[in-house]
Scaffold this motif. Structure first.
Motif, PDB file in Angstrom:
ATOM      1  N   PRO A 175       0.890  -1.227   0.045  1.00 27.86           N
ATOM      2  CA  PRO A 175       0.010  -0.107  -0.064  1.00 27.86           C
ATOM      3  C   PRO A 175       0.829   1.296  -0.028  1.00 27.86           C
ATOM      4  CG  PRO A 175       0.463  -1.044   2.041  1.00 27.86           C
ATOM      5  CD  PRO A 175       1.224  -1.772   1.289  1.00 27.86           C
ATOM      6  N   LEU A 176       0.272   2.405  -0.035  1.00 29.75           N
ATOM      7  CA  LEU A 176       0.941   3.684  -0.124  1.00 29.75           C
ATOM      8  C   LEU A 176       0.477   4.328   1.262  1.00 29.75           C
ATOM      9  CD1 LEU A 176      -0.034   5.176  -3.618  1.00 29.75           C
ATOM     10  CD2 LEU A 176       2.097   3.980  -2.968  1.00 29.75           C
ATOM     11  N   VAL A 177       1.508   4.764   1.858  1.00 29.58           N
ATOM     12  CA  VAL A 177       1.186   5.709   3.153  1.00 29.58           C
ATOM     13  C   VAL A 177       1.189   7.001   2.963  1.00 29.58           C
ATOM     14  CG1 VAL A 177       2.343   6.124   5.211  1.00 29.58           C
ATOM     15  CG2 VAL A 177       2.736   4.070   4.515  1.00 29.58           C
ATOM     16  N   THR A 178      -0.069   7.632   3.472  1.00 30.38           N
ATOM     17  CA  THR A 178      -0.334   8.891   2.926  1.00 30.38           C
ATOM     18  C   THR A 178      -1.013   9.491   4.223  1.00 30.38           C
ATOM     19  OG1 THR A 178      -3.039   8.102   2.299  1.00 30.38           O
ATOM     20  CG2 THR A 178      -1.040   8.157   0.633  1.00 30.38           C
ATOM     21  N   GLY A 179      -1.115  10.734   4.198  1.00 30.38           N
ATOM     22  CA  GLY A 179      -1.731  11.714   5.075  1.00 30.38           C
ATOM     23  C   GLY A 179      -1.828  11.392   6.443  1.00 30.38           C
ATOM     24  N   VAL A 180      -0.672  11.966   7.228  1.00 32.24           N
ATOM     25  CA  VAL A 180      -0.409  11.746   8.339  1.00 32.24           C
ATOM     26  C   VAL A 180      -0.939  12.841   9.435  1.00 32.24           C
ATOM     27  CG1 VAL A 180       1.406  12.044  10.305  1.00 32.24           C
ATOM     28  CG2 VAL A 180       2.083  10.826   8.035  1.00 32.24           C
ATOM     29  N   GLN A 181      -1.720  12.293  10.519  1.00 31.04           N
ATOM     30  CA  GLN A 181      -2.395  13.263  11.303  1.00 31.04           C
ATOM     31  C   GLN A 181      -1.451  13.723  12.523  1.00 31.04           C
ATOM     32  OE1 GLN A 181      -5.766  10.975  12.534  1.00 31.04           O
ATOM     33  NE2 GLN A 181      -6.833  10.806  10.710  1.00 31.04           N
ATOM     34  N   THR A 182      -1.633  14.960  12.834  1.00 37.02           N
ATOM     35  CA  THR A 182      -0.659  15.427  13.951  1.00 37.02           C
ATOM     36  C   THR A 182      -1.435  15.227  15.234  1.00 37.02           C
ATOM     37  OG1 THR A 182      -1.262  17.517  13.574  1.00 37.02           O
ATOM     38  CG2 THR A 182       0.855  16.808  12.519  1.00 37.02           C
ATOM     39  N   CYS A 183      -0.868  14.424  15.956  1.00 36.78           N
ATOM     40  CA  CYS A 183      -1.610  14.022  17.380  1.00 36.78           C
ATOM     41  C   CYS A 183      -0.427  13.448  18.512  1.00 36.78           C
ATOM     42  CB  CYS A 183      -2.861  13.238  17.286  1.00 36.78           C
ATOM     43  SG  CYS A 183      -2.552  11.542  16.937  1.00 36.78           S
ATOM     44  N   LEU A 199      -0.255  10.501  19.367  1.00 39.12           N
ATOM     45  CA  LEU A 199       0.339   9.167  18.589  1.00 39.12           C
ATOM     46  C   LEU A 199       0.403   9.425  17.132  1.00 39.12           C
ATOM     47  CD1 LEU A 199      -1.170   6.401  20.921  1.00 39.12           C
ATOM     48  CD2 LEU A 199       1.252   7.315  20.914  1.00 39.12           C
ATOM     49  N   PRO A 200       1.379   9.411  16.416  1.00 43.95           N
ATOM     50  CA  PRO A 200       1.486   9.466  14.988  1.00 43.95           C
ATOM     51  C   PRO A 200       0.410   8.628  14.390  1.00 43.95           C
ATOM     52  CG  PRO A 200       3.381   8.928  15.527  1.00 43.95           C
ATOM     53  CD  PRO A 200       2.570   9.275  16.871  1.00 43.95           C
ATOM     54  N   ILE A 201      -0.355   8.835  13.670  1.00 44.69           N
ATOM     55  CA  ILE A 201      -1.372   8.042  12.654  1.00 44.69           C
ATOM     56  C   ILE A 201      -1.230   8.244  11.251  1.00 44.69           C
ATOM     57  CG2 ILE A 201      -3.786   7.375  12.232  1.00 44.69           C
ATOM     58  CD1 ILE A 201      -2.858   6.694  15.075  1.00 44.69           C
ATOM     59  N   SER A 202      -1.241   7.276  10.575  1.00 48.05           N
ATOM     60  CA  SER A 202      -1.124   7.495   9.003  1.00 48.05           C
ATOM     61  C   SER A 202      -2.053   6.680   8.379  1.00 48.05           C
ATOM     62  CB  SER A 202       0.353   7.002   8.327  1.00 48.05           C
ATOM     63  OG  SER A 202       0.606   7.438   7.245  1.00 48.05           O
ATOM     64  N   GLN A 203      -2.250   7.035   6.905  1.00 43.39           N
ATOM     65  CA  GLN A 203      -3.316   5.979   6.471  1.00 43.39           C
ATOM     66  C   GLN A 203      -2.656   5.270   5.267  1.00 43.39           C
ATOM     67  OE1 GLN A 203      -6.435   8.423   4.583  1.00 43.39           O
ATOM     68  NE2 GLN A 203      -7.163   6.670   3.606  1.00 43.39           N
ATOM     69  N   LEU A 204      -2.958   4.127   5.072  1.00 44.02           N
ATOM     70  CA  LEU A 204      -2.467   3.099   4.103  1.00 44.02           C
ATOM     71  C   LEU A 204      -3.532   3.182   3.053  1.00 44.02           C
ATOM     72  CD1 LEU A 204      -0.971  -0.009   5.982  1.00 44.02           C
ATOM     73  CD2 LEU A 204       0.299   2.203   5.059  1.00 44.02           C
ATOM     74  N   GLN A 205      -3.092   3.459   1.747  1.00 44.01           N
ATOM     75  CA  GLN A 205      -4.073   3.224   0.694  1.00 44.01           C
ATOM     76  C   GLN A 205      -3.741   2.181   0.024  1.00 44.01           C
ATOM     77  OE1 GLN A 205      -6.991   5.129  -0.458  1.00 44.01           O
ATOM     78  NE2 GLN A 205      -6.949   3.125  -1.519  1.00 44.01           N
ATOM     79  N   PHE A 206      -4.456   1.085  -0.121  1.00 46.55           N
ATOM     80  CA  PHE A 206      -4.071  -0.080  -1.008  1.00 46.55           C
ATOM     81  C   PHE A 206      -4.223  -0.115  -2.196  1.00 46.55           C
ATOM     82  CE2 PHE A 206      -4.506  -1.411   3.386  1.00 46.55           C
ATOM     83  CZ  PHE A 206      -3.539  -2.328   3.654  1.00 46.55           C
ATOM     84  N   LEU A 207      -3.705  -0.889  -3.111  1.00 43.21           N
ATOM     85  CA  LEU A 207      -3.644  -0.625  -4.660  1.00 43.21           C
ATOM     86  C   LEU A 207      -4.728  -2.030  -5.138  1.00 43.21           C
ATOM     87  CD1 LEU A 207      -0.136   0.255  -5.294  1.00 43.21           C
ATOM     88  CD2 LEU A 207      -1.976   1.623  -4.857  1.00 43.21           C
ATOM     89  N   VAL A 213     -13.250   3.342  -1.404  1.00 39.33           N
ATOM     90  CA  VAL A 213     -13.054   3.511  -2.751  1.00 39.33           C
ATOM     91  C   VAL A 213     -12.002   4.228  -3.209  1.00 39.33           C
ATOM     92  CG1 VAL A 213     -14.369   4.119  -4.979  1.00 39.33           C
ATOM     93  CG2 VAL A 213     -15.706   3.147  -2.945  1.00 39.33           C
ATOM     94  N   PRO A 214     -11.052   3.813  -4.037  1.00 39.33           N
ATOM     95  CA  PRO A 214     -11.435   2.596  -4.986  1.00 39.33           C
ATOM     96  C   PRO A 214     -10.962   1.330  -4.365  1.00 39.33           C
ATOM     97  CG  PRO A 214      -9.315   3.789  -5.545  1.00 39.33           C
ATOM     98  CD  PRO A 214     -10.055   4.536  -4.510  1.00 39.33           C
ATOM     99  N   ALA A 215     -10.082   1.288  -3.320  1.00 41.37           N
ATOM    100  CA  ALA A 215      -9.681   0.059  -2.860  1.00 41.37           C
ATOM    101  C   ALA A 215      -9.731   0.264  -1.131  1.00 41.37           C
ATOM    102  CB  ALA A 215      -8.325  -0.257  -3.079  1.00 41.37           C
ATOM    103  N   PRO A 216      -9.486  -0.696  -0.412  1.00 42.69           N
ATOM    104  CA  PRO A 216      -9.617  -0.704   1.067  1.00 42.69           C
ATOM    105  C   PRO A 216      -8.307   0.478   1.505  1.00 42.69           C
ATOM    106  CG  PRO A 216      -9.721  -2.890   0.728  1.00 42.69           C
ATOM    107  CD  PRO A 216      -9.390  -2.116  -0.608  1.00 42.69           C
TER     108      PRO A 216
END
Length: 85
Positions: free
Chosen positions: A7-15, A17-25, A63-66
């Motif tokens: 997956p691609l790691v995207t969009g880190v939230q600042t808080c 505890l660092p949280i990021s989003q994985l966008q699967f292909l 959408v388009p993937a998990p």
């Protein structure tokens, strides 16, 4: 061990505890909360297998993937490629 996904790691939230989003292909992914995210052998900057974070939640209906939210354990600025195992 389940199948490896890239997956691609995207969009880190600042808080606190660092949280990021994985966008699967791929649309068909077998990931779940608690899975560990590690650096991939596709990276030229880091050796494979370094722990990046832990999956906190998975949205299979995205959408388009998990997508998944990951609690990071590594500095965000140092991420290149990861895989979920």
């Amino acid at each position: 061990r389940r199948h490896t996904r890239y997956p691609l790691v995207t969009g880190v939230q600042t808080c606190a505890l660092p949280i990021s989003q994985l966008q699967f292909l791929d649309k068909d992914v077998e990931v779940q909360p608690g899975d560990v995210v590690v650096t991939s052998s596709a990276s030229s900057l880091f050796p494979p297998g370094l722990i990046v974070g832990v999956i906190q939640s998975v949205d299979q209906q995205a959408v388009p993937a998990p997508q998944a939210l990951v609690q990071l354990v590594a500095p965000v600025q140092a991420l290149d490629w990861v895989q979920v195992r």
